[in-house]
Design an enzyme around this catalytic site. Structure first.
Site, PDB file in Angstrom:
ATOM      1  N   LYS A 238       0.809  -1.220  -0.044  1.00  0.00           N
ATOM      2  CA  LYS A 238      -0.001   0.107  -0.107  1.00  0.00           C
ATOM      3  C   LYS A 238       0.699   0.967  -0.160  1.00  0.00           C
ATOM      4  O   LYS A 238       1.910   1.247   0.333  1.00  0.00           O
ATOM      5  CB  LYS A 238      -0.962  -0.074   1.220  1.00  0.00           C
ATOM      6  N   ARG A 312     -10.288 -11.597   2.119  1.00  0.00           N
ATOM      7  CA  ARG A 312     -11.259 -12.859   1.458  1.00  0.00           C
ATOM      8  C   ARG A 312     -10.408 -14.067   1.487  1.00  0.00           C
ATOM      9  O   ARG A 312     -10.877 -14.968   1.574  1.00  0.00           O
ATOM     10  CB  ARG A 312     -11.688 -12.495   0.229  1.00  0.00           C
TER      11      ARG A 312
END
Ligand code: BES
Ligand code: ZN
Ligand code: ZN
Length: 460
Positions: A238, A312
């Site tokens: 990020k 996920r």
């Protein structure tokens, strides 16, 4: 605790509540001097304001507070940190406040994260009669406070091991069983959790944390929370802005644990399973990579399109495991996608649910309780967008659109069609400060979910 379910001590100050609509009528019943005083200090009954009424001897005779409504969950939230320190009790004049709302709002209004520096002031104290309602409110407030504390604690002091310790402590408090599968032991049974967490340091090993509680004869509820103790993004790292708040990426786990605390403290007639896949999404030579393929617990092969879509990946093994136990209701909570935040902002968690009726019921309750969530669709039409050329599915969509739905339908593949399931994509954070909701970690949808569980499983 700043709310005490006991008789007010001598000298306790009466607190009278009013709102904009009824203030004129409430004021008309007061002595002229008191009326003039409230007028002089500009008090109108506006929510989250107050006026102190002086006594003739220089003490405080009473305090008038403005509220949103008599049963509003944030009715007295501004009081503990703005009223003069001391003891208060609910007075006879003005609106008859709901005692449970008073207890909840006062406790939440006293909350502060003071692990590293002391609170600026001593909060004011409220004395209320004890009842099942006020006791419940304090249990709810305590669970919300511990959820916030966990989210606020920096990753340095809350890695996967410390998150497990927090669950272990709660298990001990309520006579629940605790177990965890740690590090390489995950390779047997939980390969996807292992893959995401394998680059973290030796003292920050990935794990699946499990708590079980309750009577086996009662209906089983399974809660699953995303426990990414820090999300660097992994090799798909990020940027600085995107990483700044990522200590809160275990917000789903903290919320699931908060709900578990409420369920156990209130002794709901359910059997509870709490599952927290806990990892740090870190970068090292052994980190999982874009393009890797893993066979998950369920046997579905997943391709990694982006290592930053790690939530996920860890959740899919936990959901598959939870579904094997055939709970009557499976709920997962996760700070899963930035896309849900783009769609709904910080205050509105996204609710995904196969049953539109159930979703509407929950959304309606959430609005009534001022603990909101908003329904979004599990749109199968986008499934083609998460199908992989070399595996079954991929953890990123081919299109950049509908990111929250892509994540939700990825998870859906791991939940059997007949399983009742709620997926809540939440932010777990307040960007702005409001009374009772300071900047920092936040519990979201817990009061709504608790009310739903009580309505569905507690015999009335
Ligand atoms: N933890 C983030 C999602 C997130 C970001 C939640 C900011 C709340 C605030 C998650 O792991 C993530 O990075 N998701 C990516 C997925 C993308 C790479 C497909 C996202 O949403 O950008
Ligand atoms: Zn991520
Ligand atoms: Zn994440």
């Amino acid at each position: 605790m700043t709310v005490h379910l006991s008789k007010a001590p001598r000298g306790s100050i009466p607190l009278h509540a009013t709102d904009r609509a009824s203030f004129a009528a409430h004021a008309a019943a007061l002595e002229p001097a008191a009326q003039r005083w409230l007028h002089s200090v500009g008090f109108t009954g506006a929510p989250d304001t107050h006026a102190v009424l002086p006594g003739t001897d220089g003490s405080i005779a009473a305090v008038w507070v403005g509220v949103h409504g008599a049963a509003h969950p944030w009715s007295l939230a501004a009081c503990p940190k703005t009223l003069p320190a001391g003891s208060y009790h609910l007075g006879e004049l003005g609106l008859a406040l709901d005692a449970a709302a008073a207890a909840l709002s006062w406790e939440l209004g006293s909350y502060g994260f003071d692990l590293y520096k002391p609170a600026r002031r001593e909060p004011a104290q409220l004395h209320l009669p004890s009842s099942a309602h006020t006791q419940r409110a304090l249990i709810v407030a305590a669970a919300i406070a511990s959820t916030r504390d966990l989210v606020n604690t920096p990753a340095e002091h809350l890695g996967p091991a410390q998150l497990a310790d927090a669950v272990k402590l709660v298990a001990k408090q309520h006579g629940a069983t605790f177990k965890q599968t740690v590090g390489d032991k995950l390779l047997k049974g939980f390969p996807a959790i292992h893959a995401v967490g394998r680059a973290a340091g030796a003292d920050r090993e990935a794990r699946l944390i499990e708590l079980n509680w309750g009577n086996p004869k009662h209906p089983k509820i399974s809660l699953v929370g995303k426990g990414v103790c820090f999300d660097s993004g992994g090799l798909d790292i990020k940027g600085a802005d995107g990483m700044r708040l990522m200590k809160k990426d275990m917000g789903g786990a903290a919320n699931a644990l908060g709900l578990a605390q409420m369920i156990m403290a209130l002794k709901l007639p359910v059997r509870l399973q709490l599952l927290i896949p806990a990892v740090e999404n870190a970068i090292a030579g052994n980190a999982y990579r874009p393009g890797d393929v893993f066979k998950t617990r369920k046997g579905i092969h997943i391709e990694i399109g982006n290592t930053d879509a790690e939530g996920r990946v860890i959740l899919c093994d936990a959901l598959a495991y939870a579904a094997e136990g055939e709970p009557v209701l499976l709920i997962d909570m996760a700070t899963l996608t930035g896309a849900a935040r783009v769609a709904l902002g910080a205050q509105l968690p996204a609710l995904f649910c196969r049953s539109t009726d159930l979703a509407r019921d929950l959304v309606d309750r959430s609005m009534d309780l001022h603990d909101p969530m908003w329904h979004m669709p599990l749109w199968r039409g986008y499934h083609g967008g998460i199908e992989s050329d070399i595996a079954d599915i991929v953890n990123t969509g081919k299109s950049a659109l509908a990111g929250a739905i892509n994540a939700a339908i990825f998870l859906e593949d791991f939940v059997p069609a007949e399983q009742d399931w709620l997926h809540i994509d939440l932010f777990a954070w307040n960007n702005e400060s409001r009374p009772g909701r300071p900047v920092g970690g936040e519990a979201q949808t817990l009061r709504t979910l608790l009310a739903y569980l009580e309505a569905r499983y507690v015999a009335m």
